[in-house]
Design a protein around this motif. Structure first.
Motif, short mmCIF file in Angstrom:
data_model
loop_
_atom_site.label_atom_id
_atom_site.label_comp_id
_atom_site.label_asym_id
_atom_site.label_seq_id
_atom_site.Cartn_x
_atom_site.Cartn_y
_atom_site.Cartn_z
N TYR A 1 4.24 2.78 -54.26
CA TYR A 1 2.88 2.07 -54.33
C TYR A 1 2.75 1.09 -53.39
N TRP A 2 1.51 0.51 -53.34
CA TRP A 2 1.18 -0.64 -52.24
C TRP A 2 1.22 -1.89 -53.21
N LYS A 3 1.82 -3.01 -52.66
CA LYS A 3 1.65 -4.07 -53.22
C LYS A 3 1.17 -5.18 -52.06
N ASN A 4 -0.14 -5.63 -52.22
CA ASN A 4 -0.99 -6.15 -51.15
C ASN A 4 -0.80 -5.12 -50.08
N ALA A 5 -0.21 -5.58 -48.96
CA ALA A 5 -0.42 -4.56 -47.73
C ALA A 5 1.17 -3.94 -47.52
N TRP A 6 1.92 -4.08 -48.37
CA TRP A 6 3.40 -3.55 -48.23
C TRP A 6 3.58 -2.46 -49.08
N ALA A 7 4.26 -1.48 -48.50
CA ALA A 7 4.55 -0.12 -49.59
C ALA A 7 5.84 -0.63 -49.88
N LYS A 8 5.84 -0.50 -51.18
CA LYS A 8 7.08 -0.76 -52.38
C LYS A 8 7.58 0.42 -52.97
N LEU A 9 8.90 0.47 -53.23
CA LEU A 9 9.40 1.54 -53.98
C LEU A 9 10.15 1.03 -55.13
N LYS A 10 9.62 1.35 -56.28
CA LYS A 10 10.28 1.35 -57.72
C LYS A 10 11.66 2.08 -57.83
N ILE A 11 12.64 1.41 -58.08
CA ILE A 11 13.89 2.28 -58.36
C ILE A 11 14.49 1.76 -59.49
N GLY A 12 15.11 2.81 -60.27
CA GLY A 12 15.75 2.61 -61.48
C GLY A 12 16.98 3.04 -61.81
N VAL A 13 17.83 2.23 -62.37
CA VAL A 13 19.39 2.56 -62.66
C VAL A 13 19.24 3.34 -64.32
N ALA A 14 19.74 4.80 -63.66
CA ALA A 14 19.39 5.74 -64.96
C ALA A 14 20.50 6.30 -65.35
N LYS A 15 20.52 6.92 -66.53
CA LYS A 15 21.83 7.77 -67.28
C LYS A 15 21.08 8.94 -67.60
N GLY A 16 21.74 10.00 -67.26
CA GLY A 16 21.23 11.28 -67.45
C GLY A 16 21.15 11.72 -68.85
N LYS A 17 20.19 12.41 -69.32
CA LYS A 17 19.62 13.02 -70.58
C LYS A 17 20.24 14.30 -70.85
N LYS A 18 20.62 14.42 -72.17
CA LYS A 18 21.11 15.73 -72.46
C LYS A 18 20.05 16.42 -72.95
N GLU A 19 20.02 17.92 -73.14
CA GLU A 19 18.88 18.73 -73.57
C GLU A 19 18.55 18.32 -74.99
N HIS A 20 19.19 17.85 -76.08
CA HIS A 20 18.61 17.46 -77.19
C HIS A 20 17.69 16.23 -76.89
N ASP A 21 18.23 15.18 -76.10
CA ASP A 21 17.37 13.86 -75.75
C ASP A 21 15.92 14.17 -75.40
N LYS A 22 15.85 15.24 -74.46
CA LYS A 22 14.63 15.76 -74.01
C LYS A 22 13.71 16.32 -75.01
N ARG A 23 14.47 17.19 -76.00
CA ARG A 23 13.61 17.74 -77.09
C ARG A 23 12.90 16.81 -77.85
N ASP A 24 13.94 15.51 -78.26
CA ASP A 24 13.43 14.37 -79.13
C ASP A 24 12.24 13.91 -78.51
N ASP A 25 12.33 13.53 -77.21
CA ASP A 25 11.13 12.81 -76.57
C ASP A 25 10.05 13.70 -76.49
N ILE A 26 10.10 14.92 -76.45
CA ILE A 26 8.97 16.05 -76.55
C ILE A 26 8.50 15.98 -77.83
N LYS A 27 9.13 15.94 -78.80
CA LYS A 27 8.71 15.79 -80.30
C LYS A 27 8.02 14.49 -80.63
N THR A 28 8.81 13.35 -80.33
CA THR A 28 7.97 12.27 -80.29
C THR A 28 6.62 12.15 -79.83
N ARG A 29 6.40 12.46 -78.50
CA ARG A 29 5.35 12.60 -77.74
C ARG A 29 4.06 13.48 -78.31
N GLU A 30 4.44 14.53 -78.78
CA GLU A 30 3.63 15.48 -79.46
C GLU A 30 3.11 14.80 -80.97
#
Length: 160
Positions: free
Chosen positions: A117-146
């Motif tokens: 994204y742009w922040k004033n005139a500078w291009a910035k990248l938002k990065i995150g420290v992440a831990k991989g999800k298992k398949e059942h975690d993804k299904r839980d997220d979908i269920k919660t969103r629905e």
């Protein structure tokens, strides 16, 4: 007196990595600057960037963005050789780099780009420290969103 800049409608976001939030639990976020060439800035202003297949690599006390594609414009300078997938250095403070090195060395953790994204005139990248999800975690997220969508629909119809 200085004139105020006119408001330009539209979002400051250039590119999003939606897949990262689907595949990973994001535990910590950082904002990093990018070391760019002139033609890359022009292509970012035109919105021709893709970070969905990219990743962050830590080497020699520095962070680099691999796999991001910045499509060069046809009207960009013709005497410069444009490499759309070149490695770009991330600009972070030493304290942030130390935190990233410590986080990335833990078992099961990785560093992923989230948005560009742009922040004033500078291009910035938002990065995150992440831990991989298992398949059942993804299904839980979908269920919660629905369920949130259904709940909003029920509440909307109940007020009629």
């Amino acid at each position: 007196m200085t004139k105020k800049k006119a408001y330009k409608p539209g979002s400051a976001t250039i590119a999003m990595n939606k897949r990262a939030r689907h595949d990973y639990f994001i535990e910590e976020e950082f904002e990093a600057g990018l070391s760019l060439q002139g033609w890359e800035v022009k292509s970012l202003r035109a919105g021709k960037a893709n970070i969905s297949e990219s990743y962050i690599l830590l080497q020699n006390g520095e962070a680099f963005l691999f796999g991001a594609t910045f499509t060069p414009l046809n009207v960009a300078s013709s005497h410069v050789v444009c490499d759309p997938t070149r490695t770009r250095k991330l600009l972070l403070k030493e304290r942030e780099l130390a935190s990233l090195f410590g986080s990335a060395n833990r078992d099961g953790y990785t560093i992923v780009p989230l948005s560009l994204y742009w922040k004033n005139a500078w291009a910035k990248l938002k990065i995150g420290v992440a831990k991989g999800k298992k398949e059942h975690d993804k299904r839980d997220d979908i269920k919660t969103r629905e369920w949130k969508q259904d709940k909003a629909r029920i509440m909307k119809n109940a007020n009629r």
